[in-house]
Design a protein around this motif. Sequence first.
Motif, PDB file in Angstrom:
ATOM      1  N   PHE A   1      36.032  44.624  26.612  1.00 11.92           N
ATOM      2  CA  PHE A   1      36.210  45.637  27.581  1.00 11.92           C
ATOM      3  C   PHE A   1      36.774  46.949  27.273  1.00 11.92           C
ATOM      4  O   PHE A   1      37.976  46.848  26.465  1.00 11.92           O
ATOM      5  CB  PHE A   1      37.121  45.121  28.951  1.00 11.92           C
ATOM      6  CG  PHE A   1      36.384  43.958  29.558  1.00 11.92           C
ATOM      7  CD1 PHE A   1      35.086  44.238  30.252  1.00 11.92           C
ATOM      8  CD2 PHE A   1      36.592  42.752  29.760  1.00 11.92           C
ATOM      9  CE1 PHE A   1      34.276  43.736  31.139  1.00 11.92           C
ATOM     10  CE2 PHE A   1      35.943  41.891  30.362  1.00 11.92           C
ATOM     11  CZ  PHE A   1      34.937  42.217  31.084  1.00 11.92           C
ATOM     12  N   THR A   2      36.473  47.936  27.796  1.00 15.46           N
ATOM     13  CA  THR A   2      37.366  49.204  27.782  1.00 15.46           C
ATOM     14  C   THR A   2      38.206  49.214  29.058  1.00 15.46           C
ATOM     15  O   THR A   2      37.911  48.384  30.000  1.00 15.46           O
ATOM     16  CB  THR A   2      36.538  50.683  27.628  1.00 15.46           C
ATOM     17  OG1 THR A   2      35.792  50.694  28.902  1.00 15.46           O
ATOM     18  CG2 THR A   2      35.716  50.502  26.239  1.00 15.46           C
ATOM     19  N   GLN A   3      38.956  50.136  29.346  1.00 10.99           N
ATOM     20  CA  GLN A   3      39.829  50.153  30.426  1.00 10.99           C
ATOM     21  C   GLN A   3      38.738  50.474  31.736  1.00 10.99           C
ATOM     22  O   GLN A   3      38.944  49.730  32.677  1.00 10.99           O
ATOM     23  CB  GLN A   3      40.900  51.281  30.355  1.00 10.99           C
ATOM     24  CG  GLN A   3      41.787  51.418  31.835  1.00 10.99           C
ATOM     25  CD  GLN A   3      42.998  52.451  31.762  1.00 10.99           C
ATOM     26  OE1 GLN A   3      42.980  52.802  30.620  1.00 10.99           O
ATOM     27  NE2 GLN A   3      43.563  52.587  32.818  1.00 10.99           N
ATOM     28  N   GLN A   4      37.919  51.411  31.320  1.00 11.51           N
ATOM     29  CA  GLN A   4      37.232  51.977  32.343  1.00 11.51           C
ATOM     30  C   GLN A   4      36.163  50.721  33.010  1.00 11.51           C
ATOM     31  O   GLN A   4      35.976  50.439  33.879  1.00 11.51           O
ATOM     32  CB  GLN A   4      36.239  52.958  31.807  1.00 11.51           C
ATOM     33  CG  GLN A   4      35.307  53.682  33.180  1.00 11.51           C
ATOM     34  CD  GLN A   4      36.082  54.234  34.096  1.00 11.51           C
ATOM     35  OE1 GLN A   4      36.868  54.889  33.980  1.00 11.51           O
ATOM     36  NE2 GLN A   4      35.624  53.890  35.236  1.00 11.51           N
ATOM     37  N   SER A   5      35.748  50.020  31.712  1.00 16.56           N
ATOM     38  CA  SER A   5      34.711  49.251  31.951  1.00 16.56           C
ATOM     39  C   SER A   5      35.153  47.776  32.773  1.00 16.56           C
ATOM     40  O   SER A   5      34.539  47.116  33.637  1.00 16.56           O
ATOM     41  CB  SER A   5      33.851  48.728  30.721  1.00 16.56           C
ATOM     42  OG  SER A   5      34.890  47.897  30.059  1.00 16.56           O
ATOM     43  N   ALA A   6      36.410  47.477  32.477  1.00 17.87           N
ATOM     44  CA  ALA A   6      37.153  46.458  33.227  1.00 17.87           C
ATOM     45  C   ALA A   6      37.444  46.859  34.609  1.00 17.87           C
ATOM     46  O   ALA A   6      37.349  45.950  35.646  1.00 17.87           O
ATOM     47  CB  ALA A   6      38.607  46.132  32.422  1.00 17.87           C
ATOM     48  N   GLU A   7      37.836  48.075  34.919  1.00 18.38           N
ATOM     49  CA  GLU A   7      38.249  48.517  36.321  1.00 18.38           C
ATOM     50  C   GLU A   7      37.057  48.636  36.987  1.00 18.38           C
ATOM     51  O   GLU A   7      37.084  48.218  38.155  1.00 18.38           O
ATOM     52  CB  GLU A   7      38.966  49.619  36.140  1.00 18.38           C
ATOM     53  CG  GLU A   7      40.369  50.034  35.678  1.00 18.38           C
ATOM     54  CD  GLU A   7      40.922  51.278  35.526  1.00 18.38           C
ATOM     55  OE1 GLU A   7      40.291  52.175  35.627  1.00 18.38           O
ATOM     56  OE2 GLU A   7      42.031  51.183  35.238  1.00 18.38           O
ATOM     57  N   ASP A   8      35.796  48.865  36.437  1.00 13.72           N
ATOM     58  CA  ASP A   8      34.616  49.031  37.136  1.00 13.72           C
ATOM     59  C   ASP A   8      33.982  47.461  37.597  1.00 13.72           C
ATOM     60  O   ASP A   8      33.611  47.303  38.725  1.00 13.72           O
ATOM     61  CB  ASP A   8      33.363  49.449  36.268  1.00 13.72           C
ATOM     62  CG  ASP A   8      33.591  50.923  36.188  1.00 13.72           C
ATOM     63  OD1 ASP A   8      33.989  51.605  36.842  1.00 13.72           O
ATOM     64  OD2 ASP A   8      32.852  51.606  35.343  1.00 13.72           O
ATOM     65  N   LEU A   9      34.328  46.621  36.484  1.00 13.47           N
ATOM     66  CA  LEU A   9      33.955  45.112  37.069  1.00 13.47           C
ATOM     67  C   LEU A   9      34.826  44.763  37.950  1.00 13.47           C
ATOM     68  O   LEU A   9      34.481  44.022  39.098  1.00 13.47           O
ATOM     69  CB  LEU A   9      33.982  44.359  35.883  1.00 13.47           C
ATOM     70  CG  LEU A   9      33.450  42.932  35.965  1.00 13.47           C
ATOM     71  CD1 LEU A   9      32.188  42.690  36.763  1.00 13.47           C
ATOM     72  CD2 LEU A   9      33.731  41.904  34.697  1.00 13.47           C
ATOM     73  N   ALA A  10      36.182  45.043  37.961  1.00  9.36           N
ATOM     74  CA  ALA A  10      36.970  44.515  38.928  1.00  9.36           C
ATOM     75  C   ALA A  10      36.889  45.113  40.335  1.00  9.36           C
ATOM     76  O   ALA A  10      36.925  44.441  41.301  1.00  9.36           O
ATOM     77  CB  ALA A  10      38.521  44.719  38.407  1.00  9.36           C
ATOM     78  N   ASN A  11      36.303  46.347  40.284  1.00 10.90           N
ATOM     79  CA  ASN A  11      36.129  47.237  41.658  1.00 10.90           C
ATOM     80  C   ASN A  11      34.659  46.527  42.337  1.00 10.90           C
ATOM     81  O   ASN A  11      34.526  46.208  43.555  1.00 10.90           O
ATOM     82  CB  ASN A  11      35.679  48.642  41.144  1.00 10.90           C
ATOM     83  CG  ASN A  11      35.857  49.597  42.517  1.00 10.90           C
ATOM     84  OD1 ASN A  11      36.649  49.233  43.473  1.00 10.90           O
ATOM     85  ND2 ASN A  11      34.936  50.247  42.446  1.00 10.90           N
ATOM     86  N   VAL A  12      33.682  46.124  41.193  1.00 10.46           N
ATOM     87  CA  VAL A  12      32.619  45.539  41.849  1.00 10.46           C
ATOM     88  C   VAL A  12      32.859  44.017  42.483  1.00 10.46           C
ATOM     89  O   VAL A  12      32.387  43.932  43.653  1.00 10.46           O
ATOM     90  CB  VAL A  12      31.445  45.176  40.895  1.00 10.46           C
ATOM     91  CG1 VAL A  12      30.461  44.438  41.303  1.00 10.46           C
ATOM     92  CG2 VAL A  12      30.774  46.820  40.333  1.00 10.46           C
ATOM     93  N   LEU A  13      33.783  43.431  42.063  1.00  9.91           N
ATOM     94  CA  LEU A  13      34.121  42.038  42.308  1.00  9.91           C
ATOM     95  C   LEU A  13      35.034  41.924  43.567  1.00  9.91           C
ATOM     96  O   LEU A  13      34.939  41.218  44.358  1.00  9.91           O
ATOM     97  CB  LEU A  13      35.124  41.315  41.100  1.00  9.91           C
ATOM     98  CG  LEU A  13      34.096  40.977  39.987  1.00  9.91           C
ATOM     99  CD1 LEU A  13      34.992  40.276  38.914  1.00  9.91           C
ATOM    100  CD2 LEU A  13      33.208  39.893  40.384  1.00  9.91           C
ATOM    101  N   SER A  14      35.609  43.160  43.634  1.00 16.16           N
ATOM    102  CA  SER A  14      36.731  43.169  45.012  1.00 16.16           C
ATOM    103  C   SER A  14      36.063  43.745  46.079  1.00 16.16           C
ATOM    104  O   SER A  14      36.354  43.183  47.093  1.00 16.16           O
ATOM    105  CB  SER A  14      37.703  44.124  44.593  1.00 16.16           C
ATOM    106  OG  SER A  14      38.612  43.824  43.573  1.00 16.16           O
ATOM    107  N   TYR A  15      35.008  44.576  45.856  1.00 14.36           N
ATOM    108  CA  TYR A  15      34.325  45.287  47.208  1.00 14.36           C
ATOM    109  C   TYR A  15      32.901  44.917  47.078  1.00 14.36           C
ATOM    110  O   TYR A  15      32.150  45.855  47.848  1.00 14.36           O
ATOM    111  CB  TYR A  15      34.772  46.727  47.042  1.00 14.36           C
ATOM    112  CG  TYR A  15      36.162  47.018  46.850  1.00 14.36           C
ATOM    113  CD1 TYR A  15      37.208  46.363  47.494  1.00 14.36           C
ATOM    114  CD2 TYR A  15      36.675  47.849  45.989  1.00 14.36           C
ATOM    115  CE1 TYR A  15      38.528  46.554  47.673  1.00 14.36           C
ATOM    116  CE2 TYR A  15      38.188  48.185  45.734  1.00 14.36           C
ATOM    117  CZ  TYR A  15      38.922  47.395  46.683  1.00 14.36           C
ATOM    118  OH  TYR A  15      40.347  47.789  46.380  1.00 14.36           O
ATOM    119  N   GLY A  16      32.256  44.266  46.258  1.00  9.36           N
ATOM    120  CA  GLY A  16      31.070  44.149  46.356  1.00  9.36           C
ATOM    121  C   GLY A  16      30.168  43.495  47.330  1.00  9.36           C
ATOM    122  O   GLY A  16      28.766  43.907  47.697  1.00  9.36           O
ATOM    123  N   ALA A  17      30.632  42.825  48.152  1.00  9.73           N
ATOM    124  CA  ALA A  17      29.886  41.921  49.238  1.00  9.73           C
ATOM    125  C   ALA A  17      30.168  42.649  50.530  1.00  9.73           C
ATOM    126  O   ALA A  17      31.262  42.879  51.106  1.00  9.73           O
ATOM    127  CB  ALA A  17      30.630  40.513  49.191  1.00  9.73           C
TER     128      ALA A  17
END
Length: 583
Positions: A347-363
Amino acid sequence: MAAPKKGRGATGGQGRPGRSLALILIAMVALTGGMFLAHQPTPRLGIDLAGGTSITLEAKAEPGQEKAINKTNMDTAVEIMERRVNGLGVSEAEVQTQGARNIIVNIPKGTNSAQAREQVGTTAKLYFRPVLTVAQGTPTPEPSASPSGKASSSPSPSASASEKATGDKDAGSSSTPSASATTQGRAVTGALKADSSPSPKTSSSPEASESASAEDEAAAAKLQKQFEELDCSSKASRSKAAQGGKSTDTVVACSSEGDAKYVLGPAEVSGTEVNSAKANFDQQRGMWIVQMEFSGKGSKQFQTITKKLSAQQSPQNQFAIALDGEVVSAPQVNETLSGSAEISGSFTQQSAEDLANVLSYGALPLSFKEQSVTTVTAALGGEQLKAGLIAGAIGLALVVIYLVAYYRGLAFIALLSLVVSGILSYTIMALLGPAIGFALNLPAVCGAIVAIGITADSFIVYFERVRDEIREGRTLRPAVERGWPRARRTILVSDFVSFLAAAVLFVVTVGKVQGFAFTLGLTTLLDVVVVFLFTKPLLTIMAGKKFFASGHPWSGLDPKRLGAKPPLRRSRRVNAPTDPKEA
């Protein structure tokens, strides 16, 4: 002895005004230097001033669930979209409902509108699905060796062990939308130990396929053909592939980058069961990771699926994180997990934050279709800004005329204080652009203009307290110190009320109105700083200058013009106790 002691206390209360002035001067120099070092000499402008992107989304309900389009679900969707956009650092983005089915998202120019559009557009459902087969994202005409000499993965869910391994290497371990498809070693570790109890596993071997019914064989053949023909190289084809299938179906899907395609089993865990997801940097391993926490129900579901997957060979030991039908990550499972999990890899910082963002607010409770994307010009906003600045200039000129006409020499101190307040406000707003994504819009400009009156009011309160003391017969130096405690209380109470109003307005509103509230609150806080660290120390220093201390007619502190009483030292002789015998 009591009176002189009190006088010394008042004198001591002057402190060291030079230090306060030096402190605020250092702050201005530091903020100005930081503004240029950050290559941000001007504040970021909002969509109404600089233009930007406006996205219109239409809510779509799943068949048989038309009642899902209601105010509660639409408000939930707006909240999640707003948090997702702001999670990208896009402040001043405007997310609001329009009618019963539409949501409008306005993204200011100067932000990563493409990334924000992608995040906003992917707003339907988040699922965790087991990976059955994976291959490169281009169509597969026939099972054959790949150009690199490796065996390509089989298009059917019944791929052999060797083919699965190859598929995982080539395309199956993309962690985030920005991750490379060739990244290997995605691992998932959890906080709970593996459950030792056996778990039944659905077989996808050729033997099971042969014993299946004719309908199952037909469905498998259709799925295989669909998988072979799937082309993930274009966004249109990826979107088309993402539209098919329910959560209980076995489906084909593309990675969000388009470099891989998958056959995914029925959803085992819904994204609504993810309580939290955060991107953190692991100091010991020197890598970025994404940590997830599940709900009670989600923990049991996740434990069941990871127990099944951990016993499989690659790529069937992977679970896909599918958002709106696209795979944003497909990590491998190394052990049975439950309440918490960790996704690690390249992961880069950006890619990790992108995935965390999707997991947090994806549904989201609804799916949304992008109806239109338009570019907003700043022509109208520029005209309004010009009119607003003209109005602000006129208002400032009137304030200056009033100060000079009524306070004369004191107006010099007030104007210098306004200049200091303006410099601090400007530099801080410029620095807040790259820091928190603050963007200056028209209402924010209005808040700054309103702040001129609030700041000028603080000076007037202090000046009037000093003039009241002079009217009582005191000289300037004691008047400056004795008037300060009374003025200080009034200024603090007034600014507290203004700041409280700004804070409440910021909390209960969204979009542009928040810009007004934020600017009003910021300038109110700066008013306190300027009055305490600049206006009062400067007046203390000026009180020692002959022009002010002598009560020059143009100083604004002329005792005769103010109708001052005789000096207090004369009245002390009259009120002083005398001996009756001496009298």
